[in-house]
Write a protein that holds these residues in place. Structure first.
Motif, PDB file in Angstrom:
ATOM      1  N   GLU A  60      -1.945 -12.095  23.629  1.00 36.48           N
ATOM      2  CA  GLU A  60      -2.750 -12.752  24.597  1.00 36.48           C
ATOM      3  C   GLU A  60      -2.642 -13.692  23.786  1.00 36.48           C
ATOM      4  OE1 GLU A  60      -3.470 -13.076  27.831  1.00 36.48           O
ATOM      5  OE2 GLU A  60      -4.265 -14.768  26.998  1.00 36.48           O
ATOM      6  N   ASP A  61      -3.888 -13.694  22.458  1.00 25.75           N
ATOM      7  CA  ASP A  61      -3.917 -13.833  21.165  1.00 25.75           C
ATOM      8  C   ASP A  61      -2.905 -13.841  20.570  1.00 25.75           C
ATOM      9  OD1 ASP A  61      -5.461 -15.061  19.377  1.00 25.75           O
ATOM     10  OD2 ASP A  61      -7.230 -13.843  18.951  1.00 25.75           O
ATOM     11  N   ARG A  62      -2.447 -14.988  19.527  1.00 27.61           N
ATOM     12  CA  ARG A  62      -1.756 -15.394  19.110  1.00 27.61           C
ATOM     13  C   ARG A  62      -2.397 -14.958  17.249  1.00 27.61           C
ATOM     14  NH1 ARG A  62       0.623 -16.573  15.556  1.00 27.61           N
ATOM     15  NH2 ARG A  62       2.956 -17.046  15.027  1.00 27.61           N
ATOM     16  N   ALA A  63      -2.911 -15.260  17.382  1.00 27.89           N
ATOM     17  CA  ALA A  63      -3.721 -14.587  15.769  1.00 27.89           C
ATOM     18  C   ALA A  63      -3.013 -13.117  15.607  1.00 27.89           C
ATOM     19  CB  ALA A  63      -4.966 -15.685  16.113  1.00 27.89           C
ATOM     20  N   ALA A  64      -3.585 -12.332  17.082  1.00 29.74           N
ATOM     21  CA  ALA A  64      -3.483 -10.918  16.680  1.00 29.74           C
ATOM     22  C   ALA A  64      -1.718 -10.134  16.257  1.00 29.74           C
ATOM     23  CB  ALA A  64      -3.563 -10.249  17.694  1.00 29.74           C
ATOM     24  N   ALA A  65      -1.458 -11.536  16.343  1.00 32.18           N
ATOM     25  CA  ALA A  65      -0.092 -11.209  15.574  1.00 32.18           C
ATOM     26  C   ALA A  65       0.130 -11.474  13.931  1.00 32.18           C
ATOM     27  CB  ALA A  65       1.415 -11.527  16.042  1.00 32.18           C
ATOM     28  N   ASP A  66      -0.937 -11.763  13.675  1.00 32.06           N
ATOM     29  CA  ASP A  66      -0.262 -12.174  12.198  1.00 32.06           C
ATOM     30  C   ASP A  66      -0.335 -11.586  10.903  1.00 32.06           C
ATOM     31  OD1 ASP A  66       0.001 -15.544  12.820  1.00 32.06           O
ATOM     32  OD2 ASP A  66      -2.430 -15.156  11.547  1.00 32.06           O
ATOM     33  N   HIS A  67      -0.568 -10.296  11.440  1.00 33.08           N
ATOM     34  CA  HIS A  67      -0.455  -8.640  10.463  1.00 33.08           C
ATOM     35  C   HIS A  67       0.787  -8.321  10.349  1.00 33.08           C
ATOM     36  CE1 HIS A  67       0.003  -5.670  13.590  1.00 33.08           C
ATOM     37  NE2 HIS A  67      -0.606  -6.776  14.417  1.00 33.08           N
ATOM     38  N   TRP A  68       2.202  -9.040  11.400  1.00 33.76           N
ATOM     39  CA  TRP A  68       3.024  -9.181  11.427  1.00 33.76           C
ATOM     40  C   TRP A  68       3.802 -10.147  10.097  1.00 33.76           C
ATOM     41  CZ3 TRP A  68       4.173  -4.851  13.319  1.00 33.76           C
ATOM     42  CH2 TRP A  68       3.699  -3.976  14.472  1.00 33.76           C
ATOM     43  N   PHE A  69       2.705 -10.507   9.325  1.00 34.42           N
ATOM     44  CA  PHE A  69       3.921 -11.960   8.690  1.00 34.42           C
ATOM     45  C   PHE A  69       3.366 -11.716   6.979  1.00 34.42           C
ATOM     46  CE2 PHE A  69       4.047 -13.548  12.363  1.00 34.42           C
ATOM     47  CZ  PHE A  69       4.795 -14.676  12.774  1.00 34.42           C
ATOM     48  N   GLU A  70       4.026 -11.771   6.352  1.00 27.20           N
ATOM     49  CA  GLU A  70       3.976 -11.945   4.723  1.00 27.20           C
ATOM     50  C   GLU A  70       3.396 -13.286   3.979  1.00 27.20           C
ATOM     51  OE1 GLU A  70       4.922  -8.989   3.544  1.00 27.20           O
ATOM     52  OE2 GLU A  70       5.812  -8.817   6.075  1.00 27.20           O
ATOM     53  N   THR A  71       2.789 -13.573   3.012  1.00 29.79           N
ATOM     54  CA  THR A  71       1.910 -14.534   2.913  1.00 29.79           C
ATOM     55  C   THR A  71       2.336 -15.346   2.041  1.00 29.79           C
ATOM     56  OG1 THR A  71      -0.003 -13.420   2.234  1.00 29.79           O
ATOM     57  CG2 THR A  71      -0.151 -14.913   4.424  1.00 29.79           C
ATOM     58  N   SER A  72       2.933 -13.774   0.618  1.00 31.42           N
ATOM     59  CA  SER A  72       4.310 -14.656  -0.160  1.00 31.42           C
ATOM     60  C   SER A  72       5.203 -13.586  -0.564  1.00 31.42           C
ATOM     61  CB  SER A  72       2.740 -13.469  -0.972  1.00 31.42           C
ATOM     62  OG  SER A  72       2.343 -12.536  -1.636  1.00 31.42           O
ATOM     63  N   LEU A  73       6.034 -13.820  -1.334  1.00 34.43           N
ATOM     64  CA  LEU A  73       7.423 -12.678  -1.781  1.00 34.43           C
ATOM     65  C   LEU A  73       7.665 -13.126  -2.998  1.00 34.43           C
ATOM     66  CD1 LEU A  73       9.286 -11.452   0.626  1.00 34.43           C
ATOM     67  CD2 LEU A  73      10.921 -13.020  -0.160  1.00 34.43           C
ATOM     68  N   PRO A  74       7.204 -12.039  -4.083  1.00 35.94           N
ATOM     69  CA  PRO A  74       6.785 -10.792  -3.738  1.00 35.94           C
ATOM     70  C   PRO A  74       5.674 -10.148  -2.879  1.00 35.94           C
ATOM     71  CG  PRO A  74       7.161 -10.458  -5.918  1.00 35.94           C
ATOM     72  CD  PRO A  74       7.915 -12.320  -5.460  1.00 35.94           C
ATOM     73  N   SER A  75       5.007  -9.627  -2.623  1.00 39.78           N
ATOM     74  CA  SER A  75       3.826  -8.591  -2.299  1.00 39.78           C
ATOM     75  C   SER A  75       3.551  -7.368  -2.999  1.00 39.78           C
ATOM     76  CB  SER A  75       3.886  -9.314  -1.167  1.00 39.78           C
ATOM     77  OG  SER A  75       4.427  -8.362  -0.215  1.00 39.78           O
ATOM     78  N   ASN A  76       2.391  -6.997  -3.350  1.00 43.28           N
ATOM     79  CA  ASN A  76       2.279  -6.006  -3.168  1.00 43.28           C
ATOM     80  C   ASN A  76       3.571  -5.038  -2.131  1.00 43.28           C
ATOM     81  OD1 ASN A  76       1.085  -5.794  -4.900  1.00 43.28           O
ATOM     82  ND2 ASN A  76      -1.161  -5.188  -3.729  1.00 43.28           N
ATOM     83  N   ALA A  77       3.518  -4.526  -0.723  1.00 50.51           N
ATOM     84  CA  ALA A  77       4.328  -4.203  -0.034  1.00 50.51           C
ATOM     85  C   ALA A  77       5.686  -4.203  -0.512  1.00 50.51           C
ATOM     86  CB  ALA A  77       4.181  -4.028   1.313  1.00 50.51           C
ATOM     87  N   THR A  78       6.536  -5.410  -0.846  1.00 48.94           N
ATOM     88  CA  THR A  78       7.602  -5.549  -1.187  1.00 48.94           C
ATOM     89  C   THR A  78       7.729  -5.698  -2.443  1.00 48.94           C
ATOM     90  OG1 THR A  78       7.805  -7.770  -1.461  1.00 48.94           O
ATOM     91  CG2 THR A  78       7.906  -7.201   0.443  1.00 48.94           C
ATOM     92  N   ALA A  79       7.487  -5.055  -3.226  1.00 47.97           N
ATOM     93  CA  ALA A  79       7.928  -5.415  -4.498  1.00 47.97           C
ATOM     94  C   ALA A  79       8.408  -4.385  -5.399  1.00 47.97           C
ATOM     95  CB  ALA A  79       6.158  -5.291  -5.443  1.00 47.97           C
ATOM     96  N   PRO A  80       8.733  -3.121  -5.121  1.00 51.30           N
ATOM     97  CA  PRO A  80       9.765  -2.019  -5.013  1.00 51.30           C
ATOM     98  C   PRO A  80      11.122  -2.607  -4.600  1.00 51.30           C
ATOM     99  CG  PRO A  80       7.981  -0.745  -3.831  1.00 51.30           C
ATOM    100  CD  PRO A  80       7.844  -3.202  -3.739  1.00 51.30           C
TER     101      PRO A  80
END
Ligand code: CDT
Length: 322
Positions: A60-80
């Motif tokens: 319902e609150d669109r911002a609640a989906a923001d955790h699915w998004f990347e804010t940078s590339l690479p990130s800690n998660a994608t560094a490997p």
């Protein structure tokens, strides 16, 4: 001189909603290790490869989906992924949900050189589905809620890929593959290699009539094979497949040559690497003969393609009087 390249589609099996990015990234690194063992120079991962296909979940609150998004590339998660690329000398294509510093949201793909530099970025233009919760559908498809229409057009760049020297690379994302206009815009920039990731439900959730299961795969392959043939390009089309929290996505990832032939096809709905040795010189036959655009295209007859969006009713025929 032959311009040869060993390419791979790195299909992913399902990613469950509760699984974090590190699960997907670990699996992707293992696929890059396998790619290295097989001498692969470029790997194509699917659309939104880091998470479950989240547009099926309504917020319902669109911002609640923001955790699915990347804010940078690479990130800690994608560094490997970047580390593996550097270690093995493999370029990779990654689909991900992008949130820009200005707070804009896109369904994005990037091609990353083994050095870790982003060579090309594309933001999905054809967003399927709907923006509001649709009670008629068994499963939601909320891409129009969570993403803006891509603002980069359909770019092609000539960049070094593996040992083949410079290659004209372009990208499409999932639903884009069904639109010949998108392929043609790439073809008009002499694309030689189209990288494409997808998440496609095995069933049409619109519930407006039955679309047989096997036809879903046929329509995907038909679109990709036609796009490659009509634009004299190779295509690497990679699925995220399998059952995510009870919702099935089909696999059938393929690598296609400029004659429209399937060179390799995935046989599972799980993590699977398919590879092909391609000769980019094969793109010349089509573009110098039947699809020599400069010689044969008739733009004066194509006005409706860019001047009109929806289909109009045709003029009604009337018998001649008298
Ligand atoms: N991810 C994505 O774009 N999926 C769509 C599903 C549309 S249902 C016909 C696709 O075109 O595969």
């Amino acid at each position: 001189m032959p311009r040869r390249l060993t390419v791979a589609a790195a299909q992913l099996g399902p990613i469950q909603k509760a699984e974090g990015r590190e699960v997907a990234v670990g699996r992707m690194v293992r696929l890059m290790e396998a790619a290295h063992r097989r001498g692969v120079e470029v790997v194509v991962f699917p659309e939104l490869a880091l998470t479950t296909f989240f547009p099926r979940w309504y917020e319902e609150d669109r911002a609640a989906a923001d955790h699915w998004f990347e804010t940078s590339l690479p990130s800690n998660a994608t560094a490997p992924l970047f580390e593996a690329a550097r270690k093995y000398g493999i370029g990779f294509h990654l689909g991900y949900a992008e949130k820009t510093p200005e707070g804009r949201h896109f369904n994005t793909a990037a091609y990353v050189h083994p050095s870790g530099e982003v060579v090309l970025k594309y933001r999905k233009v054809h967003l399927p589905g709907h923006a509001e919760h649709d009670p008629v559908r068994r499963v939601q498809h909320l891409e129009k809620r969570y993403f803006e229409v891509g603002d980069l057009g359909f770019p092609v760049v000539r960049a070094p890929v593996g040992g083949a020297g410079p290659v004209n690379i372009g990208m499409l994302i999932c639903n884009d593959r069904r639109w010949p206009e998108a392929w043609r815009v790439l073809g008009l920039q002499s694309v030689e290699l189209v990288m494409l990731g997808y998440n496609t439900p095995s069933l049409n959730m619109d519930n407006r009539g039955f679309e047989a299961h096997h036809l879903r795969v046929l329509h995907s392959h038909l679109s990709i094979q036609a796009g490659c043939y009509q634009n004299a390009t190779f295509g690497i089309a990679t699925a995220k497949a399998g059952v995510e929290d009870g919702h099935e996505l089909f696999g059938h990832s393929i690598i296609v040559n400029p004659q429209g032939e399937i060179m390799a096809q995935a046989t599972s709905w799980d993590d699977e690497l398919i590879t092909a040795d391609i000769d980019l010189g094969m793109c010349r036959l089509g573009r110098e003969t039947i699809f020599n655009f400069a010689a044969h295209r008739r733009v004066e007859a194509y006005g409706r393609i860019t001047g009109q969006t929806g289909a109009e009713a045709p003029r009604a025929w009337e018998p001649a009087r008298g």
